[in-house]
Motif scaffolding. Structure first.
Motif, PDB file in Angstrom:
ATOM      1  N   ILE A  17      -0.755 -40.664  15.960  1.00 34.05           N
ATOM      2  CA  ILE A  17      -0.805 -41.649  14.871  1.00 34.05           C
ATOM      3  C   ILE A  17       0.585 -42.051  14.395  1.00 34.05           C
ATOM      4  O   ILE A  17       0.734 -42.930  13.578  1.00 34.05           O
ATOM      5  N   ASN A  18       1.627 -41.422  14.922  1.00 33.77           N
ATOM      6  CA  ASN A  18       2.949 -41.653  14.347  1.00 33.77           C
ATOM      7  C   ASN A  18       3.837 -42.610  15.130  1.00 33.77           C
ATOM      8  O   ASN A  18       5.023 -42.674  14.896  1.00 33.77           O
ATOM      9  N   VAL A  19       3.249 -43.355  16.058  1.00 34.47           N
ATOM     10  CA  VAL A  19       4.095 -44.187  16.922  1.00 34.47           C
ATOM     11  C   VAL A  19       4.934 -45.172  16.111  1.00 34.47           C
ATOM     12  O   VAL A  19       6.121 -45.343  16.374  1.00 34.47           O
ATOM     13  N   LYS A  20       4.322 -45.797  15.092  1.00 35.81           N
ATOM     14  CA  LYS A  20       5.101 -46.783  14.314  1.00 35.81           C
ATOM     15  C   LYS A  20       6.287 -46.103  13.624  1.00 35.81           C
ATOM     16  O   LYS A  20       7.390 -46.628  13.589  1.00 35.81           O
ATOM     17  N   ALA A  21       6.043 -44.883  13.088  1.00 28.08           N
ATOM     18  CA  ALA A  21       7.140 -44.143  12.453  1.00 28.08           C
ATOM     19  C   ALA A  21       8.213 -43.819  13.481  1.00 28.08           C
ATOM     20  O   ALA A  21       9.417 -43.912  13.199  1.00 28.08           O
ATOM     21  N   TRP A  22       7.793 -43.479  14.694  1.00 28.80           N
ATOM     22  CA  TRP A  22       8.778 -43.170  15.739  1.00 28.80           C
ATOM     23  C   TRP A  22       9.560 -44.398  16.158  1.00 28.80           C
ATOM     24  O   TRP A  22      10.763 -44.315  16.394  1.00 28.80           O
ATOM     25  N   ILE A  23       8.847 -45.519  16.239  1.00 32.17           N
ATOM     26  CA  ILE A  23       9.566 -46.744  16.601  1.00 32.17           C
ATOM     27  C   ILE A  23      10.669 -46.984  15.579  1.00 32.17           C
ATOM     28  O   ILE A  23      11.796 -47.327  15.932  1.00 32.17           O
ATOM     29  N   ASN A  24      10.365 -46.742  14.293  1.00 34.39           N
ATOM     30  CA  ASN A  24      11.398 -46.915  13.271  1.00 34.39           C
ATOM     31  C   ASN A  24      12.524 -45.919  13.466  1.00 34.39           C
ATOM     32  O   ASN A  24      13.697 -46.257  13.366  1.00 34.39           O
ATOM     33  N   GLU A  25      12.150 -44.673  13.784  1.00 32.51           N
ATOM     34  CA  GLU A  25      13.181 -43.646  13.902  1.00 32.51           C
ATOM     35  C   GLU A  25      14.142 -43.944  15.060  1.00 32.51           C
ATOM     36  O   GLU A  25      15.340 -43.713  14.961  1.00 32.51           O
ATOM     37  N   ILE A  26      13.586 -44.492  16.155  1.00 33.02           N
ATOM     38  CA  ILE A  26      14.469 -44.751  17.298  1.00 33.02           C
ATOM     39  C   ILE A  26      15.120 -46.110  17.228  1.00 33.02           C
ATOM     40  O   ILE A  26      16.110 -46.349  17.891  1.00 33.02           O
ATOM     41  N   SER A  27      14.566 -47.027  16.422  1.00 29.50           N
ATOM     42  CA  SER A  27      15.041 -48.397  16.595  1.00 29.50           C
ATOM     43  C   SER A  27      15.344 -49.168  15.318  1.00 29.50           C
ATOM     44  O   SER A  27      15.696 -50.333  15.396  1.00 29.50           O
ATOM     45  N   ALA A  28      15.191 -48.574  14.145  1.00 27.77           N
ATOM     46  CA  ALA A  28      15.510 -49.330  12.930  1.00 27.77           C
ATOM     47  C   ALA A  28      16.993 -49.700  12.935  1.00 27.77           C
ATOM     48  O   ALA A  28      17.812 -48.998  13.532  1.00 27.77           O
ATOM     49  N   ASP A  29      17.318 -50.813  12.263  1.00 24.79           N
ATOM     50  CA  ASP A  29      18.730 -51.195  12.178  1.00 24.79           C
ATOM     51  C   ASP A  29      19.522 -50.053  11.576  1.00 24.79           C
ATOM     52  O   ASP A  29      19.065 -49.401  10.639  1.00 24.79           O
ATOM     53  N   GLY A  30      20.688 -49.800  12.092  1.00 22.93           N
ATOM     54  CA  GLY A  30      21.555 -48.771  11.530  1.00 22.93           C
ATOM     55  C   GLY A  30      21.366 -47.396  12.150  1.00 22.93           C
ATOM     56  O   GLY A  30      22.166 -46.495  11.906  1.00 22.93           O
TER      57      GLY A  30
ATOM     58  N   TYR B  76      19.823 -52.923  45.144  1.00 21.86           N
ATOM     59  CA  TYR B  76      18.366 -52.977  44.918  1.00 21.86           C
ATOM     60  C   TYR B  76      17.793 -54.372  45.142  1.00 21.86           C
ATOM     61  O   TYR B  76      18.469 -55.379  44.960  1.00 21.86           O
ATOM     62  N   ASP B  77      16.489 -54.374  45.508  1.00 16.84           N
ATOM     63  CA  ASP B  77      15.738 -55.631  45.585  1.00 16.84           C
ATOM     64  C   ASP B  77      15.246 -56.050  44.203  1.00 16.84           C
ATOM     65  O   ASP B  77      15.043 -57.236  43.940  1.00 16.84           O
ATOM     66  N   VAL B  78      15.014 -55.043  43.346  1.00 18.46           N
ATOM     67  CA  VAL B  78      14.454 -55.318  42.025  1.00 18.46           C
ATOM     68  C   VAL B  78      15.049 -54.351  41.002  1.00 18.46           C
ATOM     69  O   VAL B  78      15.208 -53.159  41.290  1.00 18.46           O
ATOM     70  N   VAL B  79      15.377 -54.865  39.819  1.00 17.40           N
ATOM     71  CA  VAL B  79      15.630 -54.018  38.638  1.00 17.40           C
ATOM     72  C   VAL B  79      14.487 -54.260  37.664  1.00 17.40           C
ATOM     73  O   VAL B  79      14.120 -55.416  37.408  1.00 17.40           O
ATOM     74  N   THR B  80      13.901 -53.180  37.167  1.00 16.04           N
ATOM     75  CA  THR B  80      12.866 -53.290  36.137  1.00 16.04           C
ATOM     76  C   THR B  80      13.358 -52.649  34.840  1.00 16.04           C
ATOM     77  O   THR B  80      14.237 -51.789  34.857  1.00 16.04           O
ATOM     78  N   GLY B  81      12.747 -53.045  33.720  1.00 20.20           N
ATOM     79  CA  GLY B  81      13.042 -52.417  32.431  1.00 20.20           C
ATOM     80  C   GLY B  81      11.931 -52.741  31.443  1.00 20.20           C
ATOM     81  O   GLY B  81      11.649 -53.918  31.204  1.00 20.20           O
ATOM     82  N   SER B  82      11.318 -51.714  30.894  1.00 18.82           N
ATOM     83  CA  SER B  82      10.268 -51.911  29.875  1.00 18.82           C
ATOM     84  C   SER B  82      10.676 -51.149  28.623  1.00 18.82           C
ATOM     85  O   SER B  82      11.081 -49.986  28.709  1.00 18.82           O
ATOM     86  N   GLY B  83      10.599 -51.817  27.476  1.00 18.19           N
ATOM     87  CA  GLY B  83      10.933 -51.132  26.220  1.00 18.19           C
ATOM     88  C   GLY B  83      12.392 -50.766  26.115  1.00 18.19           C
ATOM     89  O   GLY B  83      12.769 -49.871  25.372  1.00 18.19           O
ATOM     90  N   LEU B  84      13.235 -51.504  26.845  1.00 15.97           N
ATOM     91  CA  LEU B  84      14.670 -51.153  26.885  1.00 15.97           C
ATOM     92  C   LEU B  84      15.446 -51.709  25.702  1.00 15.97           C
ATOM     93  O   LEU B  84      16.563 -51.267  25.437  1.00 15.97           O
ATOM     94  N   TYR B  85      14.816 -52.693  24.992  1.00 13.00           N
ATOM     95  CA  TYR B  85      15.497 -53.305  23.853  1.00 13.00           C
ATOM     96  C   TYR B  85      14.848 -52.818  22.561  1.00 13.00           C
ATOM     97  O   TYR B  85      13.652 -52.955  22.365  1.00 13.00           O
ATOM     98  N   ALA B  86      15.640 -52.225  21.678  1.00 11.23           N
ATOM     99  CA  ALA B  86      15.099 -51.783  20.389  1.00 11.23           C
ATOM    100  C   ALA B  86      16.121 -51.993  19.274  1.00 11.23           C
ATOM    101  O   ALA B  86      15.781 -52.452  18.203  1.00 11.23           O
ATOM    102  N   ASN B  87      17.352 -51.646  19.483  1.00 16.18           N
ATOM    103  CA  ASN B  87      18.441 -51.947  18.545  1.00 16.18           C
ATOM    104  C   ASN B  87      19.746 -51.632  19.272  1.00 16.18           C
ATOM    105  O   ASN B  87      19.745 -51.350  20.467  1.00 16.18           O
ATOM    106  N   GLU B  88      20.838 -51.632  18.561  1.00 17.33           N
ATOM    107  CA  GLU B  88      22.120 -51.409  19.249  1.00 17.33           C
ATOM    108  C   GLU B  88      22.222 -49.996  19.817  1.00 17.33           C
ATOM    109  O   GLU B  88      23.121 -49.714  20.610  1.00 17.33           O
ATOM    110  N   ALA B  89      21.289 -49.111  19.444  1.00 17.45           N
ATOM    111  CA  ALA B  89      21.247 -47.772  20.037  1.00 17.45           C
ATOM    112  C   ALA B  89      20.421 -47.767  21.328  1.00 17.45           C
ATOM    113  O   ALA B  89      20.079 -46.710  21.837  1.00 17.45           O
TER     114      ALA B  89
END
Ligand SMILES: C[S@@+](CC[C@H](N)C(=O)[O-])C[C@H]1O[C@@H](n2cnc3c(N)ncnc32)[C@H](O)[C@@H]1O
Length: 217
Positions: free
Chosen positions: A4-17, A128-141
């Motif tokens: 149930i804490n995914v939104k809180a985790w998203i904030n912890e890993i990706s909030a500004d600052g 490589y023939d392909v570079v993939t990236g999922s969820g790689l952008y969240a903040n400057e961290a």
């Protein structure tokens, strides 16, 4: 940690600052529950990336395709790519804790424990023939916009770069407001050309995703 804490985790890993160290510490704590938590929140980013790779390379045998998954985390993208027959997949990811989960499931051939940025990684150009990236952008961290230069260096001419993330970041994040203008600049500089851009609902529950596919020139 519970699902149930995914939104809180998203904030912890990706909030500004949030600093790089704080974000990386959060991944250390989250690693062994990451897959379960994101499954509970119906995370579709990895599947979207894998489907795009499969669809755009439908004229190639998957076992002949070499893929680098950047910000690989626990390997959710590789899991999906493997469902479509892709076998030669390497991981680039700074968090050993996240990669430990991928290693347990034998998802990648090679593991590069490093960050991607505008500077060169340890990997040779045109590998490589392909570079993939999922969820790689969240903040400057997380992955900086300018890492696109390095992704392009790593992909052979004619190869693909397939990326996805939360659509709202393109407006809400001071860092990622610059992402699409840079993508467009790279296209006008003839470094790559856009193959597709898609917005879809349910990247995570209640959150739209955006996915790009570019061909390196
Ligand atoms: C939200 S997770 C995404 C993991 C996986 N791609 C997925 O879709 O589940 C973001 C990952 O990006 C990694 N990361 C952060 N900054 C990075 C950078 N500069 N280069 C490569 N990976 C980075 C983090 O360690 C974390 O594992």
């Amino acid at each position: 940690m519970t699902g149930i804490n995914v939104k809180a985790w998203i904030n912890e890993i990706s909030a500004d600052g949030v600093t790089l160290q704080q974000s990386q510490n959060a991944y250390i704590k989250w690693a062994d529950k990451y897959d379960e938590d994101l499954e509970n929140h119906a995370f579709t980013g990895p599947k979207k990336v894998a489907q795009i790779v499969r669809d755009k390379l439908s004229n190639q045998r998957p076992e002949n395709v070499r893929i680098l998954d950047v910000a690989a985390g626990t390997g959710l993208v590789a899991k999906e790519l493997r469902e479509f027959g892709f076998r030669h997949i390497d991981a680039l990811e700074p968090s050993e804790a996240m990669l430990k989960e991928a290693k347990k499931a034998h998802l990648y051939e090679n593991y590069f424990i490093e960050y991607i940025s505008q500077s060169q990684t340890t990997i040779s150009e045109n590998s490589y023939d392909v570079v993939t990236g999922s969820g790689l952008y969240a903040n400057e961290a997380h992955v900086p916009c300018e890492a696109l230069y390095e992704m392009i260096r790593l992909v052979k001419p004619g190869g693909l770069i397939v990326l996805c993330g939360r659509n709202h970041l393109l407006n809400d994040s001071e860092t990622y407001k610059r992402l699409e203008p840079l993508m467009n600049k790279l296209e006008s500089d003839q470094k790559w050309k856009k193959v597709s851009r898609e917005i879809w609902p349910g990247y995570l529950k209640g959150i739209d995703g955006v996915a790009w596919c570019y061909q390196v020139l």
